[in-house]
Motif scaffolding. Sequence first.
Motif, mmCIF file in Angstrom:
data_model
loop_
_atom_site.group_PDB
_atom_site.id
_atom_site.type_symbol
_atom_site.label_atom_id
_atom_site.label_comp_id
_atom_site.label_asym_id
_atom_site.label_seq_id
_atom_site.Cartn_x
_atom_site.Cartn_y
_atom_site.Cartn_z
ATOM 1 N N GLY A 36 1.041 -1.059 -0.063
ATOM 2 C CA GLY A 36 -0.581 0.098 0.298
ATOM 3 C C GLY A 36 0.904 1.156 -0.159
ATOM 4 N N TRP A 37 2.027 1.253 0.242
ATOM 5 C CA TRP A 37 2.671 1.989 0.119
ATOM 6 C C TRP A 37 3.246 2.791 -1.721
ATOM 7 N N GLY A 38 2.445 2.395 -2.296
ATOM 8 C CA GLY A 38 3.163 2.627 -4.078
ATOM 9 C C GLY A 38 2.660 1.656 -4.276
ATOM 10 N N ASP A 39 1.615 1.638 -5.084
ATOM 11 C CA ASP A 39 1.749 -0.204 -6.317
ATOM 12 C C ASP A 39 1.939 -0.248 -7.175
ATOM 13 N N HIS B 59 10.224 1.439 7.885
ATOM 14 C CA HIS B 59 10.175 0.225 8.455
ATOM 15 C C HIS B 59 9.025 0.405 9.390
ATOM 16 N N HIS B 60 8.195 -0.295 9.471
ATOM 17 C CA HIS B 60 6.819 0.315 9.489
ATOM 18 C C HIS B 60 5.842 -1.149 10.207
ATOM 19 N N LEU B 61 4.840 -1.026 11.299
ATOM 20 C CA LEU B 61 3.968 -2.319 10.895
ATOM 21 C C LEU B 61 2.133 -1.955 10.333
ATOM 22 N N ASP B 62 1.735 -2.780 10.456
ATOM 23 C CA ASP B 62 0.600 -3.109 10.121
ATOM 24 C C ASP B 62 -0.611 -2.708 10.638
ATOM 25 N N ASP B 63 -0.053 -2.685 11.994
ATOM 26 C CA ASP B 63 -1.411 -2.393 12.625
ATOM 27 C C ASP B 63 -0.210 -1.351 14.233
ATOM 28 N N GLN C 111 0.185 3.429 9.435
ATOM 29 C CA GLN C 111 -0.876 3.263 8.481
ATOM 30 C C GLN C 111 -0.892 5.155 8.091
ATOM 31 N N ALA C 112 -1.028 6.134 9.136
ATOM 32 C CA ALA C 112 -0.837 6.592 8.622
ATOM 33 C C ALA C 112 -0.042 8.108 7.710
ATOM 34 N N LEU C 113 1.306 7.389 7.563
ATOM 35 C CA LEU C 113 2.656 7.317 7.451
ATOM 36 C C LEU C 113 1.878 7.319 6.073
ATOM 37 N N LYS C 114 2.208 5.774 5.749
ATOM 38 C CA LYS C 114 1.432 5.007 4.065
ATOM 39 C C LYS C 114 0.951 5.910 4.063
ATOM 40 N N LYS C 115 -0.350 6.855 3.794
ATOM 41 C CA LYS C 115 -1.559 6.516 3.394
ATOM 42 C C LYS C 115 -1.344 8.732 2.816
ATOM 43 N N ALA D 138 11.549 9.143 12.471
ATOM 44 C CA ALA D 138 10.677 9.051 11.811
ATOM 45 C C ALA D 138 9.528 10.303 11.401
ATOM 46 N N TYR D 139 8.927 9.856 10.755
ATOM 47 C CA TYR D 139 8.064 11.204 10.564
ATOM 48 C C TYR D 139 6.480 10.582 10.401
ATOM 49 N N GLU D 140 5.807 11.722 9.792
ATOM 50 C CA GLU D 140 4.783 12.254 10.745
ATOM 51 C C GLU D 140 3.975 12.054 9.124
ATOM 52 N N PRO D 141 2.856 12.523 9.363
ATOM 53 C CA PRO D 141 2.115 12.938 8.084
ATOM 54 C C PRO D 141 1.983 14.112 7.477
ATOM 55 N N SER D 142 2.128 15.126 8.728
ATOM 56 C CA SER D 142 2.247 16.065 8.267
ATOM 57 C C SER D 142 3.957 16.537 7.427
ATOM 58 N N ASP D 143 4.631 15.614 7.844
ATOM 59 C CA ASP D 143 6.089 15.750 7.618
ATOM 60 C C ASP D 143 6.234 15.560 5.968
ATOM 61 N N ILE D 144 4.681 15.141 5.800
ATOM 62 C CA ILE D 144 5.715 14.856 3.894
ATOM 63 C C ILE D 144 6.422 15.651 2.996
#
Lengths: 173, 173
Positions: free
Chosen positions: A45-48, A74-78, A83-87, A149-155
């Motif tokens: 889901g990080w870019g099909d 590095h990430h985790l499904d749960d 998940q937010a960063l992935k989106k 680490a990155y948050e979605p707002s750090d994109i």
Amino acid sequence: MEKSHMSVFLLLVALSCALAKDAPKKETKETKETKPKLPQTLSRGWGDQLIWTQTYEEALFRSKTSNKPLMIIHHLDDCPHSQALKKAFAEHKEVQKLAEKFILLNLVYETTDKNLSPDGQYVPRILFIDPTLTVRADITGRYSNRLYAYEPSDISLLYSNMQKALKILKTEL
Amino acid sequence: MEKSHMSVFLLLVALSCALAKDAPKKETKETKETKPKLPQTLSRGWGDQLIWTQTYEEALFRSKTSNKPLMIIHHLDDCPHSQALKKAFAEHKEVQKLAEKFILLNLVYETTDKNLSPDGQYVPRILFIDPTLTVRADITGRYSNRLYAYEPSDISLLYSNMQKALKILKTEL
């Protein structure tokens, strides 16, 4: 002020992700009970539309031979933070476009290479590696306690860090 | 006699696979020029309905925590022998059914763990690992010069070796 307050809150959530990582038995159990949609994809889901490598060994080999920097997520499904960063990562057109210039790897399980955890193992955590196979520990996010680490707002910061990973490479060649 | 003659021929082909492995630059070039169909799958055609792990680290973790033996298939996309074995493996219903009892991993790139190459790195090469994380070096195919190689005609032997990997495990517990 409200924004920085939010950041503290989000970092606390990130901490819970790291804890979730330490109890992955739950995940295994879930996998047993409810099979994931098959077949599984390497993009997760990080870019099909991007080309993802499968393993760290493959990623290092491809980075070296193609002379492209390697980007490891590095990430985790749960982990809600992952998940937010992935989106944000998947929906950001410029990031997705720029990602084509990298050898890409996303990992749920840590490798045995300690160079990939300069300040510990946590998720989400993004590291860049030079085609000379040197970890770019200098390319960091905005959190002093979790440098990668990155948050979605750090994109946007992530985008400029990706440019940095590509730019310095060119200068060195 | 014709059959054994064929085996010798096939082993020669297998040798060329091992050589191809030493020159993977060609593969990288191809990947650049002609993008693979996306998204990529973890099964790589070895059984789309099975659950495949992504990395060796994940596979070891899942084997240990689920108490299932781990089956690792080393192969190459441009090795006709690997392709032929893959076809036999994917089309054999009993093998596919029995494979559900294993933690599964197929790898194109070798890991750094030397325990996974007891008699060298070649493809195709199938190894079983006990949930105690011990390589089952005793479970071999029929070729003395490549103990862990299988040809498509060895699919029944592979099936009984899979049973062996499961059976001895139960005895030990």
